[in-house]
Design a protein around this motif. Structure first.
Motif, mmCIF file in Angstrom:
data_model
loop_
_atom_site.group_PDB
_atom_site.id
_atom_site.type_symbol
_atom_site.label_atom_id
_atom_site.label_comp_id
_atom_site.label_asym_id
_atom_site.label_seq_id
_atom_site.Cartn_x
_atom_site.Cartn_y
_atom_site.Cartn_z
ATOM 1 N N GLY A 124 26.173 51.814 35.838
ATOM 2 C CA GLY A 124 27.238 51.611 34.768
ATOM 3 C C GLY A 124 28.677 51.977 35.591
ATOM 4 N N HIS A 129 35.035 46.893 39.586
ATOM 5 C CA HIS A 129 34.342 46.254 38.450
ATOM 6 C C HIS A 129 35.231 45.213 38.006
ATOM 7 N N VAL A 134 42.734 41.430 27.238
ATOM 8 C CA VAL A 134 43.740 40.564 26.478
ATOM 9 C C VAL A 134 44.908 41.621 26.287
ATOM 10 N N GLY A 286 33.967 48.142 26.226
ATOM 11 C CA GLY A 286 35.037 48.011 26.262
ATOM 12 C C GLY A 286 35.729 48.738 25.296
ATOM 13 N N TYR A 291 49.855 50.223 22.562
ATOM 14 C CA TYR A 291 50.808 50.863 23.424
ATOM 15 C C TYR A 291 52.166 50.381 23.300
HETATM 16 P P1 HAM Z 1 39.345 51.335 30.435
HETATM 17 O O1 HAM Z 1 38.628 51.661 29.071
HETATM 18 O O2 HAM Z 1 39.531 52.174 31.347
HETATM 19 O O3 HAM Z 1 40.542 50.495 29.685
HETATM 20 O O4 HAM Z 1 38.364 50.126 30.973
HETATM 21 C C1 HAM Z 1 37.934 49.147 29.938
HETATM 22 C C2 HAM Z 1 36.425 48.780 30.498
HETATM 23 O O5 HAM Z 1 36.189 48.527 31.721
HETATM 24 C C3 HAM Z 1 35.294 50.073 30.114
HETATM 25 O O6 HAM Z 1 35.287 49.998 28.698
HETATM 26 C C4 HAM Z 1 34.346 49.867 30.914
HETATM 27 O O7 HAM Z 1 33.334 48.809 30.350
HETATM 28 C C5 HAM Z 1 35.022 48.949 32.257
HETATM 29 N N1 HAM Z 1 35.021 50.204 33.110
HETATM 30 C C6 HAM Z 1 35.975 50.685 33.480
HETATM 31 N N2 HAM Z 1 35.701 51.459 34.784
HETATM 32 C C7 HAM Z 1 34.506 51.010 35.112
HETATM 33 C C8 HAM Z 1 33.702 51.413 36.373
HETATM 34 N N3 HAM Z 1 34.036 52.163 37.151
HETATM 35 N N4 HAM Z 1 32.372 50.465 36.475
HETATM 36 C C9 HAM Z 1 32.152 49.758 35.687
HETATM 37 N N5 HAM Z 1 32.945 49.441 34.577
HETATM 38 C C10 HAM Z 1 33.963 50.093 34.277
HETATM 39 C C11 HAM Z 1 41.422 49.921 30.533
HETATM 40 O O8 HAM Z 1 41.214 49.711 31.742
HETATM 41 C C12 HAM Z 1 42.468 49.353 29.833
HETATM 42 N N6 HAM Z 1 43.735 48.753 30.691
HETATM 43 C C13 HAM Z 1 42.066 48.446 28.518
HETATM 44 C C14 HAM Z 1 43.389 47.999 27.874
HETATM 45 C C15 HAM Z 1 43.963 46.752 27.702
HETATM 46 N N7 HAM Z 1 43.885 48.653 27.005
HETATM 47 C C16 HAM Z 1 44.888 47.737 26.474
HETATM 48 N N8 HAM Z 1 45.022 46.820 27.083
#
Ligand code: HAM
Length: 420
Positions: A124, A129, A134, A286, A291
Protein backbone atom coordinates in the motif's frame (compact mmCIF):
# COMPACT_ATOMS: atom_id res chain seq x y z
CA UNK A 1 20.25 -9.36 -18.63
CA UNK A 2 16.89 -7.66 -18.23
CA UNK A 3 17.01 -4.42 -16.23
CA UNK A 4 14.65 -4.49 -13.26
CA UNK A 5 12.36 -1.56 -12.45
CA UNK A 6 13.38 0.70 -9.55
CA UNK A 7 12.18 -0.21 -6.06
CA UNK A 8 8.71 0.88 -5.02
CA UNK A 9 7.19 1.36 -8.46
CA UNK A 10 5.02 -0.87 -10.61
CA UNK A 11 3.69 -1.14 -14.14
CA UNK A 12 0.08 -0.99 -15.24
CA UNK A 13 -0.43 -3.38 -18.11
CA UNK A 14 -3.34 -5.12 -19.82
CA UNK A 15 -3.82 -8.64 -18.48
CA UNK A 16 -1.40 -8.07 -15.59
CA UNK A 17 -0.92 -11.12 -13.36
CA UNK A 18 -1.94 -9.03 -10.34
CA UNK A 19 -5.50 -7.86 -11.06
CA UNK A 20 -5.04 -4.42 -9.46
CA UNK A 21 -2.29 -3.63 -11.95
CA UNK A 22 -4.54 -4.32 -14.94
CA UNK A 23 -4.89 -1.22 -17.10
CA UNK A 24 -8.59 -1.81 -17.78
CA UNK A 25 -9.41 -1.35 -14.06
CA UNK A 26 -7.37 1.85 -13.97
CA UNK A 27 -9.25 3.15 -17.01
CA UNK A 28 -12.56 2.28 -15.38
CA UNK A 29 -11.63 4.01 -12.11
CA UNK A 30 -10.24 7.10 -13.82
CA UNK A 31 -13.39 7.30 -15.99
CA UNK A 32 -15.52 7.18 -12.83
CA UNK A 33 -13.41 9.92 -11.19
CA UNK A 34 -13.90 12.13 -14.24
CA UNK A 35 -17.61 11.45 -14.35
CA UNK A 36 -18.15 12.23 -10.66
CA UNK A 37 -16.01 15.38 -11.01
CA UNK A 38 -18.22 16.46 -13.93
CA UNK A 39 -21.43 15.86 -11.98
CA UNK A 40 -20.14 17.96 -9.08
CA UNK A 41 -18.89 20.75 -11.34
CA UNK A 42 -15.10 20.26 -11.21
CA UNK A 43 -12.92 20.98 -14.26
CA UNK A 44 -9.58 19.29 -14.97
CA UNK A 45 -6.19 20.85 -14.21
CA UNK A 46 -2.78 19.39 -15.08
CA UNK A 47 0.41 20.63 -13.49
CA UNK A 48 4.04 19.56 -14.15
CA UNK A 49 5.59 16.53 -12.49
CA UNK A 50 8.23 18.72 -10.84
CA UNK A 51 8.29 22.08 -9.09
CA UNK A 52 10.77 24.28 -7.28
CA UNK A 53 11.53 22.55 -3.96
CA UNK A 54 10.59 25.72 -2.09
CA UNK A 55 6.94 25.29 -3.04
CA UNK A 56 6.70 22.17 -0.90
CA UNK A 57 8.88 23.33 1.99
CA UNK A 58 6.72 26.43 2.27
CA UNK A 59 3.40 24.85 1.27
CA UNK A 60 3.41 21.36 2.80
CA UNK A 61 5.73 22.19 5.72
CA UNK A 62 9.42 21.66 6.42
CA UNK A 63 8.88 19.41 9.45
CA UNK A 64 6.40 17.05 7.77
CA UNK A 65 7.63 13.57 6.89
CA UNK A 66 6.75 14.22 3.26
CA UNK A 67 9.13 17.17 2.97
CA UNK A 68 11.80 16.22 5.50
CA UNK A 69 12.24 12.58 4.48
CA UNK A 70 10.35 11.63 1.38
CA UNK A 71 10.92 14.10 -1.42
CA UNK A 72 12.74 13.28 -4.61
CA UNK A 73 14.86 16.42 -4.68
CA UNK A 74 17.71 17.13 -7.06
CA UNK A 75 19.63 19.99 -8.52
CA UNK A 76 18.97 20.56 -12.20
CA UNK A 77 21.70 21.50 -14.64
CA UNK A 78 21.09 25.18 -13.90
CA UNK A 79 21.79 24.61 -10.18
CA UNK A 80 18.13 25.02 -9.08
CA UNK A 81 16.64 22.78 -6.42
CA UNK A 82 13.80 20.84 -7.99
CA UNK A 83 11.45 18.24 -6.46
CA UNK A 84 9.13 15.71 -8.01
CA UNK A 85 5.70 16.62 -6.67
CA UNK A 86 4.85 14.55 -3.59
CA UNK A 87 1.27 15.85 -3.63
CA UNK A 88 -1.03 17.91 -5.83
CA UNK A 89 -2.46 20.76 -3.75
CA UNK A 90 0.51 23.13 -3.51
CA UNK A 91 1.26 22.75 -7.26
CA UNK A 92 -2.35 23.50 -8.18
CA UNK A 93 -2.41 26.65 -6.04
CA UNK A 94 0.96 27.66 -7.52
CA UNK A 95 -0.51 27.15 -11.01
CA UNK A 96 -3.48 29.40 -10.23
CA UNK A 97 -1.29 32.09 -8.69
CA UNK A 98 1.15 32.15 -11.62
CA UNK A 99 -1.51 31.89 -14.33
CA UNK A 100 -2.43 35.55 -14.13
CA UNK A 101 -6.10 34.58 -13.64
CA UNK A 102 -7.95 36.53 -10.97
CA UNK A 103 -8.62 34.35 -7.93
CA UNK A 104 -12.15 35.63 -7.54
CA UNK A 105 -15.31 33.64 -6.97
CA UNK A 106 -15.34 29.89 -6.68
CA UNK A 107 -12.98 27.68 -8.67
CA UNK A 108 -13.50 23.92 -8.67
CA UNK A 109 -10.68 21.86 -10.13
CA UNK A 110 -9.63 18.22 -10.18
CA UNK A 111 -6.53 16.30 -11.23
CA UNK A 112 -5.45 12.72 -11.79
CA UNK A 113 -1.77 11.89 -11.85
CA UNK A 114 1.33 10.36 -10.30
CA UNK A 115 2.98 11.67 -7.12
CA UNK A 116 6.40 10.67 -5.80
CA UNK A 117 7.44 9.97 -2.24
CA UNK A 118 10.58 8.16 -1.20
CA UNK A 119 8.87 5.88 1.32
CA UNK A 120 9.89 2.65 2.92
CA UNK A 121 8.44 0.01 0.67
CA UNK A 122 5.48 -1.92 2.11
CA UNK A 123 2.02 -3.04 1.03
CA UNK A 124 0.00 0.00 0.00
CA UNK A 125 3.00 2.34 -0.01
CA UNK A 126 4.78 3.09 -3.23
CA UNK A 127 7.45 5.49 -4.36
CA UNK A 128 5.20 6.50 -7.22
CA UNK A 129 1.49 6.54 -6.48
CA UNK A 130 -1.47 8.07 -8.28
CA UNK A 131 -4.01 10.46 -6.88
CA UNK A 132 -7.40 11.72 -7.90
CA UNK A 133 -7.57 15.10 -6.20
CA UNK A 134 -10.19 17.82 -6.11
CA UNK A 135 -9.77 21.36 -4.84
CA UNK A 136 -12.48 24.01 -4.34
CA UNK A 137 -10.99 27.48 -3.99
CA UNK A 138 -12.74 30.63 -2.81
CA UNK A 139 -15.60 29.51 -0.57
CA UNK A 140 -15.53 29.43 3.25
CA UNK A 141 -19.00 27.80 3.57
CA UNK A 142 -19.25 24.60 5.62
CA UNK A 143 -21.61 23.25 2.94
CA UNK A 144 -18.57 22.99 0.61
CA UNK A 145 -16.80 20.74 3.12
CA UNK A 146 -19.82 18.45 3.13
CA UNK A 147 -20.15 18.62 -0.66
CA UNK A 148 -16.59 17.35 -1.10
CA UNK A 149 -17.06 14.46 1.29
CA UNK A 150 -20.32 13.63 -0.45
CA UNK A 151 -18.49 13.62 -3.80
CA UNK A 152 -15.87 11.29 -2.40
CA UNK A 153 -18.39 8.87 -0.94
CA UNK A 154 -20.45 8.88 -4.13
CA UNK A 155 -17.31 8.02 -6.11
CA UNK A 156 -16.70 5.03 -3.84
CA UNK A 157 -20.33 4.00 -4.12
CA UNK A 158 -20.16 4.20 -7.92
CA UNK A 159 -17.04 1.98 -7.81
CA UNK A 160 -18.96 -0.59 -5.77
CA UNK A 161 -16.97 -0.23 -2.54
CA UNK A 162 -18.68 -0.93 0.77
CA UNK A 163 -17.85 -0.84 4.47
CA UNK A 164 -15.71 2.31 4.25
CA UNK A 165 -15.35 4.65 7.18
CA UNK A 166 -15.42 8.43 6.85
CA UNK A 167 -13.76 10.12 9.83
CA UNK A 168 -13.88 13.85 10.36
CA UNK A 169 -12.36 16.32 12.78
CA UNK A 170 -11.70 20.00 13.16
CA UNK A 171 -8.16 21.09 13.92
CA UNK A 172 -9.23 24.74 14.22
CA UNK A 173 -7.58 27.85 12.86
CA UNK A 174 -3.88 28.58 13.34
CA UNK A 175 -4.67 30.67 16.44
CA UNK A 176 -6.78 27.88 18.00
CA UNK A 177 -3.92 25.52 17.46
CA UNK A 178 -1.33 27.65 19.22
CA UNK A 179 -3.27 27.24 22.48
CA UNK A 180 -3.94 23.56 21.84
CA UNK A 181 -0.31 22.79 21.02
CA UNK A 182 0.68 24.38 24.33
CA UNK A 183 -1.84 22.24 26.22
CA UNK A 184 -0.64 19.13 24.42
CA UNK A 185 3.01 19.88 25.17
CA UNK A 186 2.11 20.52 28.85
CA UNK A 187 0.32 17.18 28.99
CA UNK A 188 3.03 15.19 27.18
CA UNK A 189 6.23 16.72 28.57
CA UNK A 190 6.08 14.94 31.97
CA UNK A 191 5.55 11.64 30.06
CA UNK A 192 8.23 12.39 27.49
CA UNK A 193 10.52 9.49 28.37
CA UNK A 194 7.69 6.97 27.83
CA UNK A 195 6.97 8.27 24.32
CA UNK A 196 8.35 6.61 21.19
CA UNK A 197 11.49 8.10 19.69
CA UNK A 198 9.53 9.62 16.80
CA UNK A 199 7.03 11.25 19.15
CA UNK A 200 9.79 12.61 21.38
CA UNK A 201 11.25 14.30 18.33
CA UNK A 202 7.84 15.64 17.33
CA UNK A 203 7.12 17.08 20.76
CA UNK A 204 9.04 20.24 19.88
CA UNK A 205 8.68 20.26 16.14
CA UNK A 206 5.09 19.24 15.44
CA UNK A 207 3.29 17.98 18.58
CA UNK A 208 -0.05 17.53 16.80
CA UNK A 209 1.46 14.74 14.71
CA UNK A 210 1.94 12.69 17.88
CA UNK A 211 -1.84 12.21 17.91
CA UNK A 212 -1.41 10.21 14.71
CA UNK A 213 1.26 7.88 16.15
CA UNK A 214 0.77 4.16 15.50
CA UNK A 215 2.92 3.25 18.52
CA UNK A 216 0.89 1.36 21.17
CA UNK A 217 2.61 3.05 24.15
CA UNK A 218 2.01 6.49 22.59
CA UNK A 219 -1.63 5.64 22.04
CA UNK A 220 -1.97 4.58 25.67
CA UNK A 221 -0.51 7.91 26.86
CA UNK A 222 -2.78 9.83 24.47
CA UNK A 223 -5.92 8.33 26.01
CA UNK A 224 -6.11 11.08 28.61
CA UNK A 225 -4.81 14.00 26.53
CA UNK A 226 -6.80 17.22 26.04
CA UNK A 227 -8.84 17.32 22.82
CA UNK A 228 -8.80 20.12 20.28
CA UNK A 229 -12.54 20.77 20.78
CA UNK A 230 -11.87 22.58 24.03
CA UNK A 231 -9.63 25.01 22.15
CA UNK A 232 -11.74 25.76 19.08
CA UNK A 233 -12.78 29.37 18.56
CA UNK A 234 -16.48 30.16 18.27
CA UNK A 235 -16.13 30.42 14.46
CA UNK A 236 -14.30 27.08 14.07
CA UNK A 237 -16.75 25.35 16.36
CA UNK A 238 -19.82 26.69 14.50
CA UNK A 239 -18.24 25.71 11.18
CA UNK A 240 -17.62 22.16 12.33
CA UNK A 241 -21.14 21.77 13.74
CA UNK A 242 -22.63 22.96 10.45
CA UNK A 243 -20.45 20.55 8.41
CA UNK A 244 -21.89 17.71 10.47
CA UNK A 245 -25.46 18.94 10.00
CA UNK A 246 -25.08 19.11 6.24
CA UNK A 247 -23.51 15.64 6.13
CA UNK A 248 -26.50 14.35 8.07
CA UNK A 249 -28.89 16.05 5.68
CA UNK A 250 -27.04 14.47 2.74
CA UNK A 251 -27.21 11.08 4.48
CA UNK A 252 -23.42 10.67 4.38
CA UNK A 253 -22.42 8.50 7.37
CA UNK A 254 -19.38 9.71 9.31
CA UNK A 255 -17.77 9.55 12.71
CA UNK A 256 -16.06 12.37 14.60
CA UNK A 257 -12.50 11.41 15.56
CA UNK A 258 -11.06 14.05 17.91
CA UNK A 259 -7.52 12.76 17.40
CA UNK A 260 -7.58 12.77 13.59
CA UNK A 261 -4.75 14.92 12.24
CA UNK A 262 -3.13 14.88 8.81
CA UNK A 263 0.45 14.61 7.65
CA UNK A 264 0.55 17.97 5.86
CA UNK A 265 0.85 21.33 7.63
CA UNK A 266 -1.55 23.40 5.55
CA UNK A 267 -4.84 22.26 7.06
CA UNK A 268 -7.19 24.46 9.05
CA UNK A 269 -10.59 23.59 10.51
CA UNK A 270 -12.13 20.52 8.83
CA UNK A 271 -9.96 17.48 8.14
CA UNK A 272 -11.19 14.08 7.02
CA UNK A 273 -9.97 10.65 6.03
CA UNK A 274 -11.57 7.54 4.54
CA UNK A 275 -10.37 4.12 5.55
CA UNK A 276 -11.07 0.65 4.23
CA UNK A 277 -10.97 -2.39 6.54
CA UNK A 278 -9.24 -4.52 3.88
CA UNK A 279 -6.10 -2.41 3.63
CA UNK A 280 -4.21 -3.27 6.83
CA UNK A 281 -1.75 -0.72 8.21
CA UNK A 282 -1.90 1.61 5.19
CA UNK A 283 -5.67 1.79 5.35
CA UNK A 284 -6.26 5.38 4.25
CA UNK A 285 -7.94 5.50 0.86
CA UNK A 286 -7.97 9.25 0.82
CA UNK A 287 -8.09 12.35 2.89
CA UNK A 288 -8.20 16.08 2.84
CA UNK A 289 -9.62 19.14 4.45
CA UNK A 290 -9.66 22.91 4.48
CA UNK A 291 -6.54 24.98 3.96
CA UNK A 292 -7.82 28.51 4.40
CA UNK A 293 -4.34 30.00 4.92
CA UNK A 294 -2.26 28.16 2.30
CA UNK A 295 -2.94 30.51 -0.61
CA UNK A 296 -1.71 33.47 1.38
CA UNK A 297 1.31 31.48 2.59
CA UNK A 298 2.17 30.88 -1.06
CA UNK A 299 2.07 34.60 -1.81
CA UNK A 300 -1.54 34.89 -3.01
CA UNK A 301 -4.55 36.76 -1.68
CA UNK A 302 -6.40 35.58 1.44
CA UNK A 303 -8.72 32.95 0.04
CA UNK A 304 -10.42 30.01 1.74
CA UNK A 305 -10.05 26.61 0.05
CA UNK A 306 -10.38 22.91 0.60
CA UNK A 307 -9.78 19.63 -1.14
CA UNK A 308 -8.88 15.98 -0.90
CA UNK A 309 -6.66 13.39 -2.52
CA UNK A 310 -7.51 9.74 -3.11
CA UNK A 311 -4.83 7.09 -3.63
CA UNK A 312 -5.88 5.15 -6.72
CA UNK A 313 -3.65 2.13 -5.93
CA UNK A 314 -5.42 1.64 -2.62
CA UNK A 315 -8.86 2.22 -4.12
CA UNK A 316 -8.22 -0.41 -6.79
CA UNK A 317 -6.69 -2.86 -4.32
CA UNK A 318 -9.79 -2.48 -2.15
CA UNK A 319 -12.05 -3.06 -5.17
CA UNK A 320 -10.14 -6.28 -5.91
CA UNK A 321 -10.28 -7.38 -2.24
CA UNK A 322 -14.03 -6.72 -2.15
CA UNK A 323 -14.44 -8.51 -5.50
CA UNK A 324 -16.57 -5.72 -6.94
CA UNK A 325 -18.04 -6.26 -10.37
CA UNK A 326 -15.84 -4.77 -13.07
CA UNK A 327 -16.75 -3.80 -16.62
CA UNK A 328 -15.43 -5.97 -19.43
CA UNK A 329 -11.97 -4.84 -20.56
CA UNK A 330 -12.00 -3.18 -23.98
CA UNK A 331 -11.28 -5.69 -26.75
CA UNK A 332 -11.83 -5.86 -30.51
CA UNK A 333 -15.28 -6.81 -31.73
CA UNK A 334 -14.07 -8.47 -34.89
CA UNK A 335 -10.99 -10.36 -36.06
CA UNK A 336 -10.19 -10.55 -39.77
CA UNK A 337 -8.54 -13.79 -40.73
CA UNK A 338 -7.22 -13.55 -44.30
CA UNK A 339 -6.05 -16.79 -45.89
CA UNK A 340 -3.67 -16.38 -48.80
CA UNK A 341 -1.83 -13.44 -50.36
CA UNK A 342 -4.75 -11.82 -52.25
CA UNK A 343 -7.04 -11.98 -49.20
CA UNK A 344 -4.37 -10.52 -47.02
CA UNK A 345 -3.99 -7.59 -49.37
CA UNK A 346 -7.73 -6.87 -49.60
CA UNK A 347 -8.30 -7.38 -45.87
CA UNK A 348 -6.08 -4.46 -44.98
CA UNK A 349 -8.27 -1.95 -46.86
CA UNK A 350 -11.35 -3.54 -45.30
CA UNK A 351 -9.74 -3.25 -41.84
CA UNK A 352 -9.31 0.51 -42.23
CA UNK A 353 -12.91 0.97 -43.47
CA UNK A 354 -14.30 -1.01 -40.52
CA UNK A 355 -12.27 0.97 -38.01
CA UNK A 356 -13.33 4.25 -39.62
CA UNK A 357 -16.91 3.03 -39.31
CA UNK A 358 -16.42 2.61 -35.55
CA UNK A 359 -15.96 -1.19 -35.38
CA UNK A 360 -12.93 -2.12 -33.21
CA UNK A 361 -11.24 -4.62 -35.53
CA UNK A 362 -8.01 -6.64 -35.41
CA UNK A 363 -6.31 -8.67 -38.13
CA UNK A 364 -4.38 -11.94 -37.83
CA UNK A 365 -1.26 -11.66 -39.96
CA UNK A 366 0.80 -14.49 -38.55
CA UNK A 367 -0.02 -17.32 -40.90
CA UNK A 368 -0.87 -20.66 -39.40
CA UNK A 369 -3.62 -23.24 -39.26
CA UNK A 370 -7.19 -21.91 -39.37
CA UNK A 371 -8.13 -23.92 -36.27
CA UNK A 372 -5.29 -22.47 -34.25
CA UNK A 373 -6.25 -18.94 -35.30
CA UNK A 374 -9.86 -19.55 -34.25
CA UNK A 375 -8.70 -20.91 -30.91
CA UNK A 376 -6.61 -17.81 -30.40
CA UNK A 377 -9.60 -15.57 -31.24
CA UNK A 378 -11.74 -17.50 -28.74
CA UNK A 379 -9.16 -17.16 -25.97
CA UNK A 380 -8.85 -13.42 -26.53
CA UNK A 381 -12.66 -13.26 -26.32
CA UNK A 382 -13.19 -11.57 -29.66
CA UNK A 383 -16.87 -12.19 -30.43
CA UNK A 384 -16.69 -12.34 -34.27
CA UNK A 385 -14.16 -13.73 -36.76
CA UNK A 386 -14.35 -13.05 -40.50
CA UNK A 387 -12.52 -15.71 -42.52
CA UNK A 388 -11.48 -14.30 -45.90
CA UNK A 389 -10.10 -16.83 -48.38
CA UNK A 390 -9.17 -16.12 -52.00
CA UNK A 391 -12.32 -17.94 -53.13
CA UNK A 392 -14.66 -15.84 -50.96
CA UNK A 393 -12.77 -12.74 -51.96
CA UNK A 394 -13.48 -13.39 -55.62
CA UNK A 395 -17.19 -13.26 -54.76
CA UNK A 396 -16.74 -10.12 -52.61
CA UNK A 397 -17.77 -11.94 -49.47
CA UNK A 398 -16.36 -13.64 -46.37
CA UNK A 399 -17.42 -16.23 -43.80
CA UNK A 400 -18.46 -14.60 -40.55
CA UNK A 401 -18.28 -16.78 -37.44
CA UNK A 402 -19.98 -15.88 -34.19
CA UNK A 403 -17.70 -17.39 -31.57
CA UNK A 404 -20.27 -17.81 -28.78
CA UNK A 405 -22.82 -19.74 -30.91
CA UNK A 406 -20.36 -21.30 -33.44
CA UNK A 407 -22.76 -20.12 -36.16
CA UNK A 408 -21.33 -19.19 -39.57
CA UNK A 409 -22.80 -16.90 -42.17
CA UNK A 410 -21.67 -15.78 -45.64
CA UNK A 411 -21.62 -12.01 -45.61
CA UNK A 412 -20.76 -9.46 -48.29
CA UNK A 413 -17.59 -7.58 -47.37
CA UNK A 414 -19.27 -4.17 -47.56
CA UNK A 415 -21.96 -5.35 -45.11
CA UNK A 416 -19.55 -6.80 -42.55
CA UNK A 417 -19.74 -3.80 -40.22
CA UNK A 418 -23.54 -4.10 -39.95
CA UNK A 419 -23.37 -7.75 -38.87
CA UNK A 420 -21.13 -7.38 -35.82
P1 HAM B 1 -2.24 12.53 1.55
O1 HAM B 1 -3.06 12.03 2.66
O2 HAM B 1 -0.80 12.70 1.79
O3 HAM B 1 -2.91 13.90 1.09
O4 HAM B 1 -2.43 11.59 0.30
C1 HAM B 1 -3.72 11.28 -0.20
C2 HAM B 1 -3.84 9.80 -0.43
O5 HAM B 1 -2.84 9.36 -1.33
C3 HAM B 1 -3.64 8.91 0.80
O6 HAM B 1 -4.82 8.81 1.55
C4 HAM B 1 -3.27 7.58 0.16
O7 HAM B 1 -4.41 6.87 -0.26
C5 HAM B 1 -2.49 8.01 -1.06
N1 HAM B 1 -1.04 7.90 -0.83
C6 HAM B 1 -0.23 8.79 -0.24
N2 HAM B 1 1.04 8.34 -0.24
C7 HAM B 1 1.04 7.14 -0.83
C8 HAM B 1 2.03 6.15 -1.15
N3 HAM B 1 3.31 6.34 -0.86
N4 HAM B 1 1.64 5.02 -1.77
C9 HAM B 1 0.35 4.82 -2.10
N5 HAM B 1 -0.63 5.70 -1.84
C10 HAM B 1 -0.30 6.84 -1.21
C11 HAM B 1 -2.44 14.70 0.10
O8 HAM B 1 -1.60 14.39 -0.68
C12 HAM B 1 -3.20 16.00 -0.02
N6 HAM B 1 -2.66 16.76 -1.15
C13 HAM B 1 -4.69 15.76 -0.18
C14 HAM B 1 -5.43 17.06 -0.28
C15 HAM B 1 -5.89 17.66 -1.40
N7 HAM B 1 -5.75 17.85 0.75
C16 HAM B 1 -6.38 18.91 0.28
N8 HAM B 1 -6.45 18.81 -1.03
Amino acid sequence: MVIASPKGVFDILPGSDEPWKDSSIWQHVERSCREVARLYGFLEARTPAFERTELFTRGVGETTDIVSKEMYTFEDKGGRSISLRPEGTAPLIRALLTSGQQLSGLQKLFYIGPMWRYERQQAGRYRQHHQFGVEAIGDPSPERDAELMDLLMSLFQRLGLTGLKLMINSIGDLEDRVAYKKALINYLTPKRSQLSEDSQRRLELNPLRILDSKDAADQEILQGCPTIFEYLSEGSRAHFVEVQHVLERLAVPFSVEPRLVRGLDYYTRTVFEITAPQLGAQNSLGGGGRYDQLIQQLGGPASPALGFGVGLERVIQTMCAQEVELPEPPRPKLLLLPIGGGARHAAFGLLKRLRQGGVATEIELIEGKLKAALRKAASSQIPFVAVIGDEELAKGSCELKEMATHKSLTVRLEDLGNHV
